[in-house]
Design an enzyme around this catalytic site. Structure first.
Site, PDB file in Angstrom:
ATOM      1  CB  SER A  31      -0.903  -0.099   1.381  1.00 56.35           C
ATOM      2  OG  SER A  31       0.005   0.476   2.371  1.00 56.35           O
ATOM      3  CE  LYS A  32      -2.580   6.174  -2.918  1.00 59.29           C
ATOM      4  NZ  LYS A  32      -3.636   5.279  -2.334  1.00 59.29           N
ATOM      5  NE  ARG A  33       1.280   0.646   6.534  1.00 60.11           N
ATOM      6  CZ  ARG A  33       0.714  -0.180   6.271  1.00 60.11           C
ATOM      7  NH1 ARG A  33      -0.482  -0.536   5.651  1.00 60.11           N
ATOM      8  NH2 ARG A  33       1.438  -1.623   6.378  1.00 60.11           N
ATOM      9  CG  HIS A  34       4.309  -1.017   1.980  1.00 62.61           C
ATOM     10  ND1 HIS A  34       4.866  -1.837   2.852  1.00 62.61           N
ATOM     11  CD2 HIS A  34       2.954  -1.732   1.833  1.00 62.61           C
ATOM     12  CE1 HIS A  34       4.048  -2.633   3.730  1.00 62.61           C
ATOM     13  NE2 HIS A  34       2.923  -2.341   3.165  1.00 62.61           N
ATOM     14  N   GLY A  35       5.525   3.010   0.417  1.00 65.91           N
ATOM     15  CA  GLY A  35       6.636   4.022  -0.540  1.00 65.91           C
ATOM     16  C   GLY A  35       5.706   3.857  -1.926  1.00 65.91           C
TER      17      GLY A  35
END
Length: 467
Positions: free
Chosen positions: A238-242
């Site tokens: 997800s976006k949290r992973h960059g």
RNA sequence: GUCCCCAUCGUCUAGCCCGGUCCAGGACAUCGGCCUUUCACGCCGACGACAGGGGUUCGAAUCCCCUUGGGGACGCCA
């Protein structure tokens, strides 16, 4: 043997992320490998969230990856009349019925089911009512109450579901628009899709879709559910992973070939082979050897593959990918022999195009800017004498080739009694401003006599000024 | 909560279907070394895994069961 027809059906609600790209790749390579067809379909039935901009960015990403399509793009939003026809067909054959239960009531039902330890399901209130069509009515599929539905999955094997787990899902909303599970099936049937390869987040939808195929009397496609791509922390990417968007990787300096290689190899294997060109993948990719377990997206491995692809890509093929990075740095670079040489000296020492562009600075900058630490280390008074000798001899030579330059260095080594290192290091700093660079003889030949002399003289002045 | 899936080095994986050739192979990362005018490249080496427990078997990473762990799905989203 019928022709394989695969498809990729993104919904245009955002950019193409790496997970989606991987799914597209598996479908595309399988179609190409089997000399079948690949269909692109845009699933935009959610009119509130779908945008043309998203669709365009997806096309752009696919294009960058080199994924082309034999049919489409089809837009589901333009196929509503077809879905309506199929809904009617199901209504006529008793496989569907109208339902007037309110969303609130449904919601309460779900809450209650969850609380009492059951699976949230529609309770079938309207199933036997035979309600007429009305404004706020949805259409539900009349699902079988008993038995099992099994997915014969080419990657996971047989997956069995009890039909009691299933409920009468909605196929048409109260506003008249069809829902996902239904349109997918209608599209796949009418488009002749016989091979459905998708993420395994869809396995739970599959029994419903199989029921629909059966109710419609259509032949089932081959199903293959790919394991998910996880982030470093093993949770769904997800976006949290960059960076998630495929084009973000393009912008960071990755080659599409590397991206393809990495994404396909993540979840599929061909013995111990790690490196593949697009052609090799077309030749070797198949649905066998697809792993069953989820994989973690590892940027280091991507980086390494990228370095390998940069290394083996001929300069002229690399140029179009590299030019944007060079331009972004303000270099007046263009396709040609000079750039070919620049690439040849740097391609084995760059993991990304961005890195390659950055380290090519000295090839394009008008004046060399020295790294302070490099100056401290090598711009010493002792360097003056060999530097001046070098300048003298170079000025006298008409040929500026690696061989001639080596001879000149040799003679300066003899004249001064210095080892090559003592001479080479200051020269490297003079030429590039840094302590690390390609071989200095190659650099000098590429830079040319005029540039080299100017830089050498600039270095001499710099050293003299320091003292 | 219910259902579904998965489980080999830190990561991607080979091997598993057709048990013995596996005291488990490759790659990335990491750490050493060699090569070398530097940095890389390349080469050599090191570290490092069959989740746990039960079976079945002469023999299990490979077959079966359980546990645990992880992931996914449960929408008038796709």
């Amino acid at each position: 043997m019928r022709m394989v027809i695969t498809r990729f059906p993104p919904s245009p609600t955002g950019y193409l992320h790496v997970g989606g790209a991987r799914t597209a790749l598996f479908n595309w390579f399988y179609a190409r490998h089997t000399k079948g067809r690949f269909v692109l379909r845009i699933e935009d039935t959610d009119t509130a969230r779908s945008t043309q901009a998203s669709a365009d960015s997806i096309f752009e990403a696919l294009e960058w990856l080199g994924i082309d399509w034999d049919e489409g793009p089809y837009f589901q939003s333009q196929r509503f009349h077809i879905y309506a026809e199929y809904v009617q067909k199901l209504l006529d054959t008793g496989h569907a019925y109208y339902c007037t239960c309110s969303p609130e009531k449904l919601d309460a039902m779900r809450q209650n089911a969850m609380a009492t330890g059951g699976k949230p399901k529609y309770d079938g209130t309207c199933r036997e009512k035979i309600l007429p069509k009305s404004n706020d009515a949805v259409v539900r599929f009349r699902a079988p109450l008993t038995g099992t539905t099994v997915i014969q999955d080419v990657v996971k094997g047989d997956i069995v579901f009890q039909n009691t787990e299933q409920d009468d899902f909605i196929i048409q909303r109260s506003d008249g628009t069809p829902t996902y599970n239904f349109v997918v099936v209608v599209d796949d049937i009418t488009m002749g899709i016989n091979t459905v390869i998708r993420g395994d987040d869809h396995v739970n939808n599959t029994p419903r879709q199989i029921m629909l195929y059966e109710a419609l009397g259509a032949e089932l496609p081959v199903f293959g559910h790919l394991p998910m791509v996880l982030g470093k922390d093993k949770t769904r990417l997800s976006k949290r992973h960059g960076a998630m968007s495929v084009t973000a990787y393009r912008d960071m300096g990755f080659l599409p070939e590397a991206m393809i290689n990495y994404l396909i190899r993540l979840g599929w294997s061909y013995g111990d082979q790690e490196f593949f060109t697009r052609e090799e993948l077309i030749e070797k990719f198949s649905l066998e050897h697809i792993g069953k377990s989820a994989g973690v997206f590892d940027i280091d491995k991507l980086l390494s593959l990228n370095a390998d692809h940069i290394k083996i890509t001929p300069p002229r093929l690399l140029t179009p990918h590299l030019l944007p990075f060079l331009k972004a740095k303000g270099y007046s670079a263009e396709e040609g022999i000079y750039l070919d040489q620049v690439i040849q000296t740097l391609n084995a020492r760059s993991k990304t195009l961005e890195e390659l562009a950055e380290s090519s600075r000295f090839y394009y900058a008008d004046a060399v800017s020295y790294e302070p630490s490099a100056v401290d280390k090598f711009f010493k008074m002792e360097a003056l004498n060999p530097l001046n000798l070098l300048i003298q001899k170079m000025e006298a030579t008409p040929n500026f080739t690696v061989a001639v330059l080596e001879a000149i260095f040799l003679s300066v080594m003899e004249a001064t009694g210095l080892k090559l290192g003592k001479i080479a290091h200051p020269v490297r700093v003079a030429l590039t401003g840094k302590t690390a660079s390609p071989g200095i003889f190659e650099i000098m030949e590429i830079l040319g006599k005029e540039q080299v002399l100017a830089r050498l003289k600039q270095a001499v002045r710099h050293i003299v000024d320091m003292k």
